[in-house]
Every structure is written in structure tokens, then in C-alpha cells.
Design a protein around this motif. Structure first.
Motif, PDB file in Angstrom:
ATOM      1  N   THR A  94       0.822  -1.254  -0.026  1.00 25.19           N
ATOM      2  CA  THR A  94       0.046  -0.005   0.108  1.00 25.19           C
ATOM      3  C   THR A  94       1.008   1.206  -0.146  1.00 25.19           C
ATOM      4  OG1 THR A  94      -1.774  -1.231   1.221  1.00 25.19           O
ATOM      5  CG2 THR A  94      -1.920   1.221   1.204  1.00 25.19           C
TER       6      THR A  94
ATOM      7  N   LYS B 243       1.746   5.242   0.185  1.00 32.94           N
ATOM      8  CA  LYS B 243       1.367   6.217   0.862  1.00 32.94           C
ATOM      9  C   LYS B 243       2.182   7.516   0.482  1.00 32.94           C
ATOM     10  CE  LYS B 243       1.324   4.157   4.759  1.00 32.94           C
ATOM     11  NZ  LYS B 243       1.272   4.134   6.319  1.00 32.94           N
ATOM     12  N   ASP B 244       1.646   8.497   0.647  1.00 39.05           N
ATOM     13  CA  ASP B 244       2.342   9.897   0.427  1.00 39.05           C
ATOM     14  C   ASP B 244       2.887  10.500   1.495  1.00 39.05           C
ATOM     15  OD1 ASP B 244       0.082  11.064   1.686  1.00 39.05           O
ATOM     16  OD2 ASP B 244      -0.891  11.782  -0.101  1.00 39.05           O
TER      17      ASP B 244
ATOM     18  N   LYS C 234       1.929  12.776   3.500  1.00 37.94           N
ATOM     19  CA  LYS C 234       0.870  13.065   4.657  1.00 37.94           C
ATOM     20  C   LYS C 234       0.411  11.757   5.312  1.00 37.94           C
ATOM     21  CE  LYS C 234       1.275  17.569   3.402  1.00 37.94           C
ATOM     22  NZ  LYS C 234       1.884  18.155   4.291  1.00 37.94           N
ATOM     23  N   ASP C 235       0.943  10.449   4.734  1.00 40.67           N
ATOM     24  CA  ASP C 235       0.640   9.314   5.393  1.00 40.67           C
ATOM     25  C   ASP C 235      -0.709   8.922   4.867  1.00 40.67           C
ATOM     26  OD1 ASP C 235       1.625   6.970   6.692  1.00 40.67           O
ATOM     27  OD2 ASP C 235       0.649   7.687   8.402  1.00 40.67           O
ATOM     28  N   LYS C 236      -1.027   9.440   3.751  1.00 38.52           N
ATOM     29  CA  LYS C 236      -2.508   8.909   2.973  1.00 38.52           C
ATOM     30  C   LYS C 236      -2.334   7.988   2.053  1.00 38.52           C
ATOM     31  CE  LYS C 236      -4.963  13.440   4.000  1.00 38.52           C
ATOM     32  NZ  LYS C 236      -5.665  14.643   3.395  1.00 38.52           N
ATOM     33  N   VAL C 237      -3.315   6.957   1.760  1.00 40.66           N
ATOM     34  CA  VAL C 237      -2.859   5.978   0.742  1.00 40.66           C
ATOM     35  C   VAL C 237      -3.197   6.506  -0.628  1.00 40.66           C
ATOM     36  CG1 VAL C 237      -3.920   3.986  -0.190  1.00 40.66           C
ATOM     37  CG2 VAL C 237      -4.223   4.148   2.226  1.00 40.66           C
ATOM     38  N   GLU C 238      -2.164   6.216  -1.409  1.00 44.16           N
ATOM     39  CA  GLU C 238      -1.896   7.007  -2.575  1.00 44.16           C
ATOM     40  C   GLU C 238      -2.377   5.919  -3.664  1.00 44.16           C
ATOM     41  OE1 GLU C 238       2.099   7.584  -4.206  1.00 44.16           O
ATOM     42  OE2 GLU C 238       1.230   9.820  -4.453  1.00 44.16           O
TER      43      GLU C 238
ATOM     44  N   ARG D 130       5.953   7.473  12.294  1.00 42.99           N
ATOM     45  CA  ARG D 130       5.415   6.169  12.041  1.00 42.99           C
ATOM     46  C   ARG D 130       6.298   5.278  12.902  1.00 42.99           C
ATOM     47  NH1 ARG D 130       4.225   7.720   6.662  1.00 42.99           N
ATOM     48  NH2 ARG D 130       6.420   7.124   5.815  1.00 42.99           N
TER      49      ARG D 130
END
Length: 409
Positions: free
Chosen positions: A126, A128-129, A131-135, A330
């Protein structure tokens, strides 16, 4: 192992300073004088004991090494296709198989007598960018290269990557000369390379040909997981970019420079991530077009996030900052340290670690189960090498104890 104290909660780095190597001097071990005992002590070597962090220590970053979030990716094909996100993983696998087809990575053949096929495996990630959002969801078909036999399935293997020192030097030049900084990604890195050896692989799980399940894949091109894959990709890339006028740096073989009159452009290669820093936008776009012509590239525009490092620029003030805030948050979460306190200095110069600091009761031992010592030190070490040289002394102290736990270090 000693308890790890409250670490510093990092802030984005606003100025780049020279890296501080946490290289420790060798620890001589003296042989005690002979003493007669009923049970003689174990023999001890008189050779110099080497520290865990050697003088030529270098971090080689895998794609998943810096992305240690709380999302648990599927570890097998069956888990991926039976979970609640199975449609997303199926789409990702179909995209990967389409890349294999377009690049003509293999052809189905009968397995020659006396040959042994290597296995294959799906690896799910998975992405992520900053900002820790799923890309996006990514599935990669990987050959089980650990079953390859040297001299038969491969002859030589290496994986050069640009060093973090070189990366920081280029970033300093970008800020000082106000260079244009763009990023590109090679979609199918290892699929661009022709394979010299004859290698056979079993058909991918979930995509076996119905009428020819007995056939195997004869690899025409390199594949992720093969021992020679990184070498083949580097040689292919070097051949292509040097034909365009780039010259390889003599110190760091993954840094390239092209000069055209008064214009110049740097190219930084880190496996499948490419940074382009140029004094002229026309030359930069010309280079992009050239790379896209020879490789399946993804243009990411102005660079803002690479290898887990966020790049923050203020071109009006000629400043550039490097931050690993998302990465460090993280790893703090991973090791149950999100609630730790701030501190200006994580460790004092005269501080020592000793066996007396190891867990002494069940409560302390239970607490340390949430902090795998080697993983914690390795995670801190990557942050130190990339953007946090200020914690080099503390990380070196922890690494030294890890290499040789003793009464006092």
C-alpha cells in the motif's frame, strides 16, 4: 538490552548540515592471564573485535523500509484475494501482468530436460504519500531468486545506489543556485533489461494459462527478485543516459551530469526513483522526453517527496528543507513511543549503557517486547543518515552496545 529512553520528537529540518558518521573505533579485546581452574574458561580471540557499524557502512533502502505504517499488507496471494480489498488487489495484479505482456518479459515453453524452474511470488504494498495517506495499491511479481544457482542462473550481482551524502550535496546546490528540481519514476524498472542467462520460472499464481499449466516461463528480461536484476538495470540505464551526453560521477556512480553550453543538469538515480536538477527548464524537459522515449516513465513534476523524505522549498529565500516527519512519527507509533516527551539532547556525552539497565522484572520485560532493539536502532539509523545527523552520537551509542553488550558502554 537496556531500556530505550525518551527520544527526541523531531521537527522538520530547516538547514542542512554536514553528516556526522557514527563510526566507532575497533574495540581491542585483551586476553586475561592464564588462571588454573577446574573448568577452564572458553577461549577468547586476541583479534580485534569489529564494531557493528563498519567504516564503509551504507544504508541500502528497500522500497518498504521507510514506510513502516500501521497498515498491514497481504503477505500471500490467498490473503489478498480473500480480503475486503480483494478487488483493488486484483486490479493491481492485472496491471502488473499487463506490464509483463507489453515488455515481453517471458514466453511459455516446455521445461528443458535437466533444468529446474525457480518459483514466483506476489508482493503487495500500500503506497502512501508524505501526509501518510493511501496513494495506490501496488502488486509486484517477484521471482524467488534465493533458489538461483551461481554460475548457472546468474554470474554476478550488485546494486549501486546514490549515497545520502550525494543527495544532500545536490540539494544544497539546488537551493544555492535556484535550480529546477523534478522527479520521475520508472514504472517497470527491471523489466527493461535483457537477460543473458537462461532462467525458467513457474507461472504466476492466479494467472496460469488454463490450457498450458504444464508450461513454464522462459524469462527474456530481468525480473524483480532475480539476483542479477539490479546489475542488469544499472548497466542498461548507464548505457542509455551516457549516450545522451551524461557523464557518470567518479565518486558516486549513480550521479550523472550533463553540460550543454552554459546549461547543466544533474541526474540522481536511486533504483527506480530519478531526480533531475537543472539550471535550464528547457534542458530539463528535453531530458524528460529522452528518458520517456527509452523507459516507461511516470513524470511526478516538481520533487516534493522521495524515499520517505519530504522536500520543502522556498525559492524566494533560496532555502530548501528536508524532513522525515511522517517517517519518524510512524516509527514512534510502531515502537509505542508517540507519547514520549520532547528533549533538546537525547543523550549526554558521558552517558553509558550497561547490563544494569536491562529489564529486571516481568513488567519491564513485557514493556521491552514492544521495542525490538535491533529494529529500533536500525530505524533511528536511517533517520540519522538521511536528515538527522544531530542524533548520530546517540544512535552510535546504541549501535555500539548492540554489537557488544557488556558491563559498560
Amino acid at each position: 538490552m537496556p531500556l530505550i529512553g525518551d527520544p527526541v520528537v523531531p521537527e522538520p529540518v530547516t538547514e542542512q548540515v554536514e553528516d556526522v558518521e557514527a563510526v566507532l573505533p575497533p574495540i581491542p579485546v585483551e586476553v586475561p592471564p592464564h588462571v588454573q581452574e577446574v573448568h577452564p574458561p572458553a577461549r577468547r580471540s586476541i583479534r580485534e573485535r569489529r564494531p557493528a557499524i563498519s567504516s564503509d557502512y551504507e544504508v541500502y533502502l528497500g522500497e518498504s523500509d521507510y514506510d513502516v505504517g500501521h497498515i498491514v499488507d497481504p503477505v500471500t496471494f490467498k490473503i489478498a484475494v480473500s480480503g475486503h480489498q480483494n478487488d483493488l488487489w486484483w486490479d493491481a495484479m492485472k496491471d502488473e501482468m499487463e506490464s509483463m505482456r507489453l515488455n515481453k518479459v517471458w514466453e511459455l515453453v516446455e521445461l528443458p530436460e535437466g533444468c529446474r524452474p525457480i518459483g514466483s511470488k506476489w508482493v503487495f504494498k500500500t503506497k502512501k504519500d508524505s501526509k501518510d495517506k493511501v496513494e495506490r495499491f501496488k502488486a509486484r511479481l517477484v521471482a524467488k531468486g534465493f533458489t538461483q544457482r551461481e554460475g548457472i542462473d546468474y554470474h554476478e550481482t550488485f546494486s549501486p545506489v546514490s549515497s545520502k551524502d550525494s543527495f544532500r550535496v545536490i540539494m544544497a546546490l539546488v537551493a544555492h543556485y535556484d535550480l529546477g528540481l523534478h522527479q520521475m519514476d520508472v514504472k517497470t524498472t527491471f523489466l527493461n533489461d535483457d537477460l543473458a542467462e537462461e532462467v525458467y520460472m513457474v507461472q504466476p499464481e492466479g494467472f496460469k494459462s488454463g490450457h498450458s499449466e504444464q508450461l513454464v516461463c522462459k524469462l527474456n528480461k530481468s525480473l524483480y527478485g532475480l539476483k542479477q536484476a539490479s546489475k542488469q538495470w544499472y548497466l542498461k540505464f548507464d548505457e542509455i543516459v551516457t549516450s545522451f551526453g551524461f557523464e557518470e560521477n567518479k565518486v558516486d556512480c549513480c550521479i550523472y551530469l550533463k553540460i550543454s553550453g552554459s546549461r547543466f543538469i544533474f541526474l540522481i538515480l536511486y533504483v527506480d526513483d530519478i531526480l533531475l536538477a537543472s539550471s535550464d527548464l528547457a534542458l530539463l524537459h528535453e531530458c524528460k522526453q529522452f528518458l520517456s522515449k527509452h523507459f516507461d516513465m511516470k513524470d511526478l513534476g516538481e520533487a516534493s517527496f522521495v524515499l520517505g523524505i519530504e522536500i520543502i522549498r522556498d525559492r524566494s529565500h533560496y532555502t530548501l528543507s528536508l524532513s522525515q516527519k511522517a517517517y519518524i512519527e510512524r516509527i514512534l507509533e510502531r515502537f509505542s513511543m508517540l507519547g514520549c516527551k520532547h528533549g533538546d539532547v537525547p543523550v549526554l556525552k558521558d552517558d553509558r549503557l550497561s547490563l544494569s539497565q536491562c529489564p529486571k522484572n516481568d513488567i519491564e520485560r513485557e514493556r521491552m517486547k514492544d521495542i525490538p532493539y535491533a529494529s529500533a536502532v536500525g530505524s533511528l539509523m536511517y533517520a540519522q543518515v538521511c536528515t538527522r545527523p544531530d542524533i548520530a552520537f546517540a544512535v552510535g551509542l546504541l549501535g555500539r552496545y548492540q554489537s557488544n553488550p557488556g558491563p559498560n558502554h
